[in-house]
Design a protein around this motif. Structure first.
Motif, short mmCIF file in Angstrom:
data_model
loop_
_atom_site.label_atom_id
_atom_site.label_comp_id
_atom_site.label_asym_id
_atom_site.label_seq_id
_atom_site.Cartn_x
_atom_site.Cartn_y
_atom_site.Cartn_z
N ALA A 2 0.84 -1.20 0.00
CA ALA A 2 0.00 0.00 0.00
C ALA A 2 0.87 1.25 0.00
CB ALA A 2 -0.90 0.01 1.23
N PRO A 3 0.49 2.29 -0.77
CA PRO A 3 1.32 3.49 -0.85
C PRO A 3 1.30 4.30 0.44
CG PRO A 3 -0.64 3.67 -2.26
CD PRO A 3 -0.71 2.35 -1.58
N VAL A 205 -7.50 -3.80 -6.90
CA VAL A 205 -7.56 -2.88 -5.76
C VAL A 205 -8.85 -2.05 -5.90
CG1 VAL A 205 -6.49 -0.80 -4.78
CG2 VAL A 205 -5.07 -2.74 -5.43
N SER A 306 -4.07 -4.93 -9.34
CA SER A 306 -3.24 -5.25 -8.18
C SER A 306 -1.96 -4.42 -8.25
CB SER A 306 -2.91 -6.74 -8.23
OG SER A 306 -1.77 -7.00 -7.47
N TYR A 307 -1.42 -4.04 -7.06
CA TYR A 307 -0.18 -3.26 -7.03
C TYR A 307 0.99 -4.00 -7.67
CZ TYR A 307 -2.35 -0.14 -3.62
OH TYR A 307 -3.17 0.75 -2.99
N ASP A 308 0.90 -5.34 -7.72
CA ASP A 308 2.04 -6.14 -8.19
C ASP A 308 2.25 -6.08 -9.69
OD1 ASP A 308 2.17 -7.01 -5.63
OD2 ASP A 308 0.94 -8.81 -6.00
N ASN A 330 5.30 -0.34 -12.87
CA ASN A 330 4.60 -1.17 -11.88
C ASN A 330 3.41 -0.36 -11.33
OD1 ASN A 330 4.69 -1.21 -8.62
ND2 ASN A 330 4.64 -3.28 -9.47
N HIS A 331 2.23 -0.97 -11.27
CA HIS A 331 1.06 -0.20 -10.86
C HIS A 331 1.14 0.32 -9.42
CE1 HIS A 331 -2.87 1.47 -10.75
NE2 HIS A 331 -3.14 0.76 -9.66
N GLY A 332 1.81 -0.47 -8.54
CA GLY A 332 2.01 0.00 -7.15
C GLY A 332 2.78 1.30 -7.12
N GLU A 333 3.78 1.41 -8.02
CA GLU A 333 4.58 2.65 -8.09
C GLU A 333 3.72 3.82 -8.56
OE1 GLU A 333 8.17 2.32 -10.39
OE2 GLU A 333 8.75 0.58 -9.17
N SER A 335 0.49 4.10 -8.14
CA SER A 335 -0.42 4.44 -7.04
C SER A 335 0.30 5.33 -6.05
CB SER A 335 -0.92 3.19 -6.33
OG SER A 335 -1.67 2.43 -7.21
N LYS A 336 1.54 4.97 -5.74
CA LYS A 336 2.31 5.76 -4.78
C LYS A 336 2.53 7.18 -5.33
CE LYS A 336 6.33 5.95 -1.91
NZ LYS A 336 7.59 5.42 -1.52
#
Ligand SMILES: COC(=O)C(/C=C/C1=C(C)CCCC1(C)C)=C/O[C@H]1C=C(C)C(=O)O1
Ligand SMILES: O=C(O)CCC(=O)C(=O)O
Ligand SMILES: [Fe+2]
Length: 360
Positions: A2-3, A205, A306-308, A330-333, A335-336
């Motif tokens: 999670a960001p 997410v 998904s963040y992954d 990367n989608h998590g990046e 989001s952050k």
């Protein structure tokens, strides 16, 4: 993952706009007053020929070719549409509106048991404020991560109103189904296999943000919500039944108001689908404005991969005529990046843009 922000930040005092409204001052504090160029034009709310498209999900589900074409046009030309016959029980829609309203009407002390810490995005407060001199939105927000369970901060799920948690669970389950169905037909409208996004996204997410905009004595000076595009793949926006018309989308140079339609939900394409479709489907800039006498409630669900996962434009949508416009990331990046920057129109997506030699 999670960001989260990496450094403590100073945001100064953030007034709660419902409390400001109770004091009914003739003007508003300086921090809410926008620069001239950013102020909204207050015009009478007449329905115009510039209304966002309407899509009938029951027709899409019969794979009605005309409706699929209308969906394609809506995503290409507007990035927004209203969906009718969305399949979510109207009691579920009504219940979430009631618990959201009940939550915002609680005493400030009760709401502040669930604070949005500076620089974070979950809880009650104002998100996207990162400095002491940043202009503020005329809006109280309550945002929660819903799925997958690892993004939930259950300490922020309120105990009042008593039915809040259960109602949000039921609503979110239904909205999740709707997002999957819409993504299926969005894929079909692109000439792709219906399950392409479902397969690609992993465990998606899902987060909800409830926005409450009290009336404002000077709607000409403030914004309810700063211009932005959504970082999600798809956003589902429910406008409160008796709410003021406040959502506006940028079409060319014009801010077009979204006229609420009874029992319809507003859907918009987020940055993630813009990237995946190599810009064919647009994540359109939008904002909210306030009203002198009326309040506004919106309940907004962000649905994203998904963040992954690593993502970039899909190979099927890149060719000589449509060269690749976004890099892979990367989608998590993303989001952050999204949640650690102020809302700034479409600028957040510069994160992924490949600057072409001809663009300025
Ligand atoms: C105030 O929050 C937002 O506006 C917001 C945040 C959503 C999220 C949470 C509340 C919990 C953790 C996940 C997530 C970051 C999605 C907007 O979300 C947009 C931004 C991205 C990226 C997205 O997918 O939706
Ligand atoms: O209140 C509205 O209609 C705008 C909400 C919105 O754009 C958002 O929460 O991202
Ligand atoms: Fe939005």
């Amino acid at each position: 993952m999670a960001p989260v922000p990496s450094l403590p930040i100073k945001v100064g005092h953030i007034d709660d706009v419902q409390e400001l409204r109770k004091a009914k001052p003739a003007t508003v504090p300086e921090r809410f007053i926008r620069d001239m160029a950013d102020r909204p034009k207050v015009v009478p709310n007449l329905s115009s020929s510039l209304d966002i498209p309407i899509i009938d999900l029951s027709k899409l589900m019969k794979t009605d070719k005309d409706e699929v074409m209308q969906l394609k046009t809506a995503c290409e030309e507007w990035g927004f549409f209203q969906v009718l016959n969305h399949g979510i029980d109207l009691n579920v829609v009504e219940d979430i509106e009631n618990v959201a309203k009940d939550f915002f009407m609680l005493p400030l002390q009760e709401k502040q048991k669930y604070p949005m810490a500076p620089g974070t995005v979950q809880g009650y407060g104002q998100a996207f404020v990162f400095s002491e001199n940043q202009k503020l939105d005329w809006c109280n927000m309550f945002a929660l991560g819903v799925e997958p369970p690892c993004i939930r901060n259950t300490k922020l799920w309120p105990s009042k109103p008593v039915n809040f948690r259960e109602t949000l669970e039921i609503y979110s389950r239904e909205v999740r189904k709707l997002c999957k169905t819409l993504l299926k037909y969005i894929a079909v409208s692109l000439g792709l296999k219906g399950d392409v996004f479902e397969e690609m996204f992993g465990v998606a997410v899902q987060a909800v943000r409830m926005n409450y905009y009290p009336p404002c004595s000077r709607p000409d000076l403030v914004l309810g919500l700063s211009p932005h595009s959504d970082g999600s793949a798809l956003t589902v926006l429910q406008q409160g039944k008796d709410s003021s018309v406040g959502l506006q989308i940028l079409k060319g140079q014009t801010w077009v108001p979204v006229q609420p339609i009874t029992n319809a939900l507003v859907i918009n394409i987020g940055d993630t689908l813009e990237v995946l479709t190599n810009g064919k489907y647009k994540s359109v800039e939008h904002r909210a404005v306030t009203h002198k006498e009326r309040d506004r409630l919106s309940i907004v669900t962000f649905y994203a991969p998904s963040y992954d996962i690593e993502l970039g434009p899909m190979a099927e949508l890149v060719d000589e005529k449509n060269p690749c416009r976004y890099r892979r990331y990367n989608h998590g990046e993303y989001s952050k990046h999204y949640v650690t920057n102020k809302l700034q129109g479409k600028r957040t997506l510069d994160f992924a843009k490949i600057q072409s030699k001809t663009s300025n």
